[in-house]
Motif scaffolding. Structure first.
Motif, PDB file in Angstrom:
ATOM      1  N   GLU A   3       0.825  -1.200   0.000  1.00 38.98           N
ATOM      2  CA  GLU A   3       0.000   0.000   0.000  1.00 38.98           C
ATOM      3  C   GLU A   3       0.865   1.259   0.000  1.00 38.98           C
ATOM      4  N   PHE A   4       0.514   2.197  -0.832  1.00 39.08           N
ATOM      5  CA  PHE A   4       1.200   3.485  -1.032  1.00 39.08           C
ATOM      6  C   PHE A   4       2.566   3.342  -1.705  1.00 39.08           C
ATOM      7  N   SER A  42      -8.469  -5.273   3.476  1.00 39.96           N
ATOM      8  CA  SER A  42      -7.460  -5.001   4.499  1.00 39.96           C
ATOM      9  C   SER A  42      -6.857  -6.334   4.922  1.00 39.96           C
ATOM     10  N   LEU A  43      -5.614  -6.265   5.413  1.00 42.15           N
ATOM     11  CA  LEU A  43      -4.918  -7.460   5.882  1.00 42.15           C
ATOM     12  C   LEU A  43      -4.345  -7.113   7.246  1.00 42.15           C
ATOM     13  N   ALA A  91     -13.450  -3.681   1.021  1.00 41.30           N
ATOM     14  CA  ALA A  91     -13.794  -5.102   0.927  1.00 41.30           C
ATOM     15  C   ALA A  91     -13.328  -5.781   2.219  1.00 41.30           C
ATOM     16  N   PRO A  92     -13.816  -6.998   2.482  1.00 41.66           N
ATOM     17  CA  PRO A  92     -13.598  -7.601   3.805  1.00 41.66           C
ATOM     18  C   PRO A  92     -12.138  -7.796   4.197  1.00 41.66           C
ATOM     19  N   GLU A  93     -11.921  -7.838   5.507  1.00 41.52           N
ATOM     20  CA  GLU A  93     -10.630  -8.176   6.107  1.00 41.52           C
ATOM     21  C   GLU A  93     -10.259  -9.616   5.714  1.00 41.52           C
ATOM     22  N   LEU A  94      -8.985  -9.816   5.320  1.00 42.65           N
ATOM     23  CA  LEU A  94      -8.584 -11.155   4.894  1.00 42.65           C
ATOM     24  C   LEU A  94      -7.551 -11.821   5.798  1.00 42.65           C
ATOM     25  N   GLY A  95      -7.115 -11.108   6.852  1.00 39.03           N
ATOM     26  CA  GLY A  95      -6.157 -11.725   7.766  1.00 39.03           C
ATOM     27  C   GLY A  95      -6.733 -12.981   8.408  1.00 39.03           C
TER      28      GLY A  95
END
Lengths: 449, 150
Positions: free
Chosen positions: A114-115, B67-68, B76-80
């Protein structure tokens, strides 16, 4: 303009404003996809739009910082820039890299941290750009008068370049990757960027209020001291849930809670100087942006940061729209407004005119900050609902997103207002100015020391 | 500020304090580095396919929607913990098949639903990516996220 070579700043500001436009356009598009998810989904997926939104922001802020440095360093060092030619080469390279990156992103050419999505050659080009820049400003400062403003500014700019090097280190272990990724992201925006911000602000205060330089520079050191004492260990608030040790919850909570202190000090500092100065600077818009910047940073970075920085709060808010709310107001208040303040201040000198289009500029200030405030509240409320439904009650992510859709409409509306205000700002700064004002600048507003 | 607190005093406090706090920060980073390698992540199962999966994750910029471990976009959903959400702890085969089938069936094209692009991943890339997500789900994250919804 006291030194001819300051005019390179004009082109930095121009290019920065072009990318500002790209950033807002991509932001408005991303806001549209949030409420109308099928828009462009085949042609330009959301991840690419967001990449352009964030990358354009970062690059134009940096470009603005470079422009600020090229504008203020000659006045502080009392000599021309070491090599205006190199400054133009640097700008050309950076702008080419930035536009090439944007075009590449739309074609699917990008990395994935990211970034830091820039392809390797652009990352290397950024190092070259930084080296040219640091050589140029450092030589200018070293051969000239040294002030606290340039000391702190240079330290900030060197820090930006040094921490950028972590862009080349991407460990296979995701947790390690994240630890060092924050060495760039956090130590930039909550570390060395604050040094740049405080020094540019100090320069603006010296110029617009006429308060004694000794007083202002003492404040400057106190503010940047607070920024680094809290901000360095404050990095810990990113280390809560990524696999780092548990003690970061204590260290991160305590020190990042203190990160509000430098921003509070900046508010007190700026208002005190402006009242104390009792000098009615003719560029009222520049003074307004300078004061507004400290308030925006205090709320966006300070208050909204504190809102979710304590580990037991962050456990529930981490990675929700609360984070998005903070991110938007913090970047706007601290760094966007700072750049717009210095551009508003410098442009009349760079164009050889008395301050112009003040009313329009001030109007754009109020609309833009008002709209950003609405956007921040919309995202904060969205985040609060999301935290409750998703993190407390355990309802699935997509179901929750449907519940908070109305907030996204408000966000889009405020985003469109920001775009309109930005157009007003650009016109007030770059728009044509009548001839009758053409000669006033040199007589009326020679800055006091 | 009082006259005793001079500019040079402020400057010295700034430089001295910054060096002090930076040194502490670097020291704690080193300790965290060691902690990650020995305690909180499973280095012994950080296989080549997990590393390749991380590359698939990055090459397709999944982070700019998902996000992770809470970082990334929030579109969109968290995948961690997606491996856990898909029941991977109880039935690894079913979770793997479910995740791969999901990715292969995108985009849904349903009106008013967020669309995930079709990335045309090969079988190996799909399996590597799932390996990466499975490995990630085993990082000791101090019990974050609070529940399976992510």
């Amino acid at each position: 303009m006291k030194y001819a070579s300051q005019c390179v700043a004009y082109w930095y500001f121009t290019c920065a404003m072009v990318l500002f436009g790209v950033q807002i356009l991509a932001g408005a598009l991303a806001g549209t996809v949030y409420v109308l998810p099928n828009v462009l989904s085949e042609l330009l997926p959301f991840n690419i739009i967001r990449m352009i939104h964030t990358n354009a922001l970062i690059v134009w802020l940096l470009m603005g910082f470079f422009g600020c440095a090229y504008y203020l360093v000659p006045e502080e060092a009392e000599r021309d820039i070491e090599s205006p030619f190199l400054a133009y080469v640097q700008l050309g390279l950076l702008m080419f890299g930035a536009l090439a990156a944007v075009v590449g992103y739309t074609q699917g050419v990008h990395g994935g941290r990211e970034f830091l999505e820039q392809p390797l050659w652009i990352k290397i080009a950024i190092v070259v750009v930084a080296l040219i820049f640091l050589y140029n400003v450092s030589m200018t400062v070293l051969k000239g008068r040294r002030t606290a403003v340039t000391n702190v500014l240079l330290l900030g700019l060197w820090g930006i370049a040094v921490f950028w090097l972590f862009a080349f280190y991407a460990p296979d272990n995701l947790s390690l990757d994240k630890v060092y990724w924050w060495y760039i992201v956090h130590l930039w925006v909550e570390g060395v960027w604050e040094l740049v911000m405080a020094s540019v602000l100090a320069f603006l205060m010296i110029k617009t209020t006429g308060v004694d330089r000794e007083v202002i520079e003492k404040w400057l050191y106190a503010i940047v001291g607070l920024a680094l004492f809290s901000g360095l260990l404050g990095t810990g608030h990113h280390y809560y849930w990524i696999g780092a040790p548990g003690y970061w919850q204590w260290i991160g909570s305590i020190f990042s809670a203190l990160e509000i202190a430098p921003f509070f000090a900046m508010v007190i500092f700026a208002f005190k100087m402006v009242f104390k100065g009792r000098k009615d600077h003719p560029n009222r818009a520049a003074v307004l942006w300078s004061l507004g910047c400290t308030v925006g940073a205090f709320f966006g970075a300070g208050i909204w940061g504190f809102l979710h920085t304590l580990s037991f709060v962050n456990y529930y808010t981490h990675g929700t729209q609360v984070t998005a709310a903070h991110g938007h107001l913090a970047f706007f208040g601290a760094y966007v407004m700072l750049n717009l303040a210095l551009i508003t201040y410098a442009m009349p000198y760079l164009r050889g005119k008395a301050p112009y289009h003040q009313t329009l500029n001030i109007l754009s200030f109020w609309i833009m900050t008002g709209a950003m405030t609405v956007m921040t509240f919309a995202l904060t409320f969205a985040g609060a609902v999301q935290v409750h439904l998703q993190r407390v009650m355990g309802i699935s992510y997509m179901e929750v997103q449907d519940q908070i859709a109305p907030f996204y409409w408000v966000r889009l509306g405020s985003g469109v207002l920001v775009a309109i205000a930005a157009l007003m700002y650009l016109w007030s700064v770059f728009g044509p100015v009548g001839e009758r004002k053409a000669t006033g600048a040199k007589v009326a507003v020679q800055p006091a020391e | 500020m009082s006259e005793r607190f001079t500019k040079s005093a402020a400057r010295n406090v700034f430089y001295g304090g910054s060096v002090f706090f930076f040194a502490i920060f670097v020291g704690l980073t080193a300790q965290s580095h060691w902690h990650i390698l020995t305690t909180s992540t499973d280095v012994s199962t950080l296989t080549e396919s997990v590393v390749r999966g991380k590359e698939v994750w990055e090459k397709n910029s999944c982070i700019n929607c998902h996000s992770l471990l809470g970082e990334g976009a929030y579109f969109a959903p968290e995948l961690g913990n997606v491996w856990v959400r898909y029941g991977g702890k109880d039935d690894a085969e079913a979770a793997r098949e479910g995740l791969i089938a999901w990715m292969q069936s995108q985009p849904t094209g349903i009106e008013g639903r967020r669309q995930m692009p079709q990335f045309h991943l090969t079988d190996q890339e799909l399996n590597d990516l799932v390996d990466f997500l499975e490995w990630t789900s085993r990082i000791n994250t101090q019990n974050w996220p609070p529940n399976d919804a992510g």
